[in-house]
Design an enzyme around this catalytic site. Structure first.
Site, PDB file in Angstrom:
ATOM      1  CD  GLU A 219      -2.385   1.414   2.709  1.00 20.66           C
ATOM      2  OE1 GLU A 219      -3.368   2.044   2.837  1.00 20.66           O
ATOM      3  OE2 GLU A 219      -2.277   0.707   3.607  1.00 20.66           O
TER       4      GLU A 219
ATOM      5  CE  LYS B  66      -8.724   2.175   2.976  1.00 17.56           C
ATOM      6  NZ  LYS B  66      -7.497   2.115   3.900  1.00 17.56           N
TER       7      LYS B  66
ATOM      8  CB  CYS C 202      -5.380  -0.985   4.334  1.00 21.74           C
ATOM      9  SG  CYS C 202      -4.741  -0.714   6.102  1.00 21.74           S
TER      10      CYS C 202
END
Length: 452
Positions: A212, A269, A322
């Site tokens: 990430e 995201k 994540c």
């Protein structure tokens, strides 16, 4: 305790929640104190506020259980499991949710995990909590029988292959182990050098995955470096990027993943982490302490319904960045049309706590639910390959740089969970909740002579 005379459900439930989150989410202290630059007393206070707030969910669940508990012990056990799982479901969406520490995750590597492809983590939670609640009434053979049902069902499901492996692909997952205190410096020379050198022997792989936010727009030379790495990749390079995009309202920042080289696509995201990806009430909190002004804490969420990224040979890769891997429904949506799932993370925020291990456990559950490989690349662990049955086929040790070279398969077929989602479990439980509430209301009217 809740079935005894004089039970104090609000207090007892809240104290249970304090213990659960105080221990299970203790890694939050590391993020605030070590990386948020908050003094220990302040970090402890902030964690205590969080824990006290999360414990309210258990207080409410305990109160509801006691308030409407059916007189029959076995039905009462089912009622307890229903209230528990509906509380967990609430935590997958209410106020953005905190889908952590579900009972079902503790059932990984037990026979009950075989229920995950059918109803997801919530069904596994229900099975485990129901069995435990029934054993409280251990003198009743009916309770023993009901307690055995989930285990028998899991045993029957264990041999079912909901999905099957297809073409194999070679993958390399790169764990850079970049120290957190230098990760966001404009001079990203250490990051560039390490990822380039670690990846050099593996550019012939079908897929190379970095963790990430390896690159961000503030790093000097980021575009040139990415272009050079993309040119070296014979397959696809997939990596986390922090992007700045010009839109009608001005510049917008995203935590994203992109595929380049022999692949293509950009995923932004969707589920952001409070205080990590964005700061609630930022006009008030910004500048008070370092924790409220962390790098990458002014991000915007991506749109729902984003298509999978494309790797070499047109392999479809469903993404979760994540914290997103904790949301069963989000990952289920990403798995639609995907041959495999990829999750990238930077668990460096959690130090040597139990946080990264819990995160890995959650990723395994998503693999089980969807019958898809999960390829997990992190900055310092746990980097791993998980097959479609939730088994870790290979992993790197934590807290050291390295490359996990392995194999994964395109998976065909669909699990019941992938098809129907959590409502396969939540729907019947809501009906049971309505029946219990309706029965209690009817009984009250009947006892007062007000029934029509």
């Amino acid at each position: 305790m809740l079935t005894r005379e004089g039970a104090r459900p609000l207090l007892d439930g809240w104290l249970f929640g304090v213990g659960k989150y105080g221990l299970g989410a203790s890694w939050i202290y590391v993020s605030i104190n070590v990386y948020g630059d908050a003094a220990p007393p302040l970090a402890g206070f902030l964690v205590a506020v969080f824990v006290a707030g999360m414990a309210l969910f258990h207080a409410a669940a305990a109160w509801l259980f006691v308030r409407l508990r059916p007189p029959n012990a076995t039905v009462g056990a089912a009622w307890f499991a229903t209230v528990w799982v509906l509380m967990e479901w609430l935590l997958t969406w209410f106020l953005t949710g905190f889908p952590w520490l579900f009972a079902g995750y503790a059932m990984i590597d037990t026979p009950l995990e075989a229920l995950a492809p059918v109803g997801g983590v919530l069904l596994v939670s229900f099975a485990g909590v129901l069995a435990a609640a029934c054993l409280v009434s251990w003198r009743s053979w009916i309770s023993w029988t009901v307690a055995a049902v989930p285990w028998i069902a899991a045993w029957l499901m264990a041999g079912v292959a909901w999905t099957g492996p297809g073409q194999a692909h070679q993958v390399a997952l790169v764990q850079g182990d970049i120290p957190q205190d230098i990760k966001w410096q404009p001079d990203a020379g250490m990051t560039f050098e390490r990822y380039a050198s670690l990846s050099a022997p593996f550019w012939d792989r079908d897929l190379v995955i970095w963790s990430e936010a390896v690159l961000y727009t503030g790093a000097r030379g980021a575009r040139e470096f990415l272009s050079a790495m993309s040119a070296r990749a014979e397959g696809a390079l997939l990596l986390g990027v922090a992007t700045r995009e010009e839109e009608s309202g001005g510049a917008t920042y995203y935590n994203a993943a992109m595929a380049t080289g022999g692949g293509n696509g950009l995923y932004r995201k969707q589920r952001l982490v409070p205080f990590g990806d964005y700061v609630p009430f930022q006009r008030v909190l910004r500048g008070l302490i370092g924790f409220f002004d962390l790098p990458m804490s002014s991000l915007s969420p991506g749109e729902p319904g984003q298509p999978p990224l494309r790797g070499a040979n047109d392999i479809a890769l469903g993404m979760a960045i994540c914290y997103e891997i904790g949301y069963p429904e989000l990952v289920r949506e990403q798995a639609k049309g995907a041959d495999a799932l990829v999750t990238i993370s930077n668990d460096t925020w959690f130090g040597e706590s139990i946080g990264p291990l819990q995160h890995m456990q959650i990723a395994r559950m998503r693999a089980l639910e969807n019958g898809r490989y999960v390829l997990r690349a992190t900055n310092n662990g746990v980097t791993a390959i998980v097959d479609g049955r939730g088994r870790v086929t290979a992993a790197l040790p934590q807290f050291e740089p390295g490359v996990l070279a392995g194999e994964f398969h395109r998976m065909s077929g669909t699990t019941p969970f992938a098809r129907f989602g959590s409502m396969l479990v939540v729907g019947p439980l809501i009906l049971f909740l309505a029946a219990v509430v309706g029965g209690r209301v009817a009984a009250r009217f009947s006892s007062t002579g007000d029934a029509p």
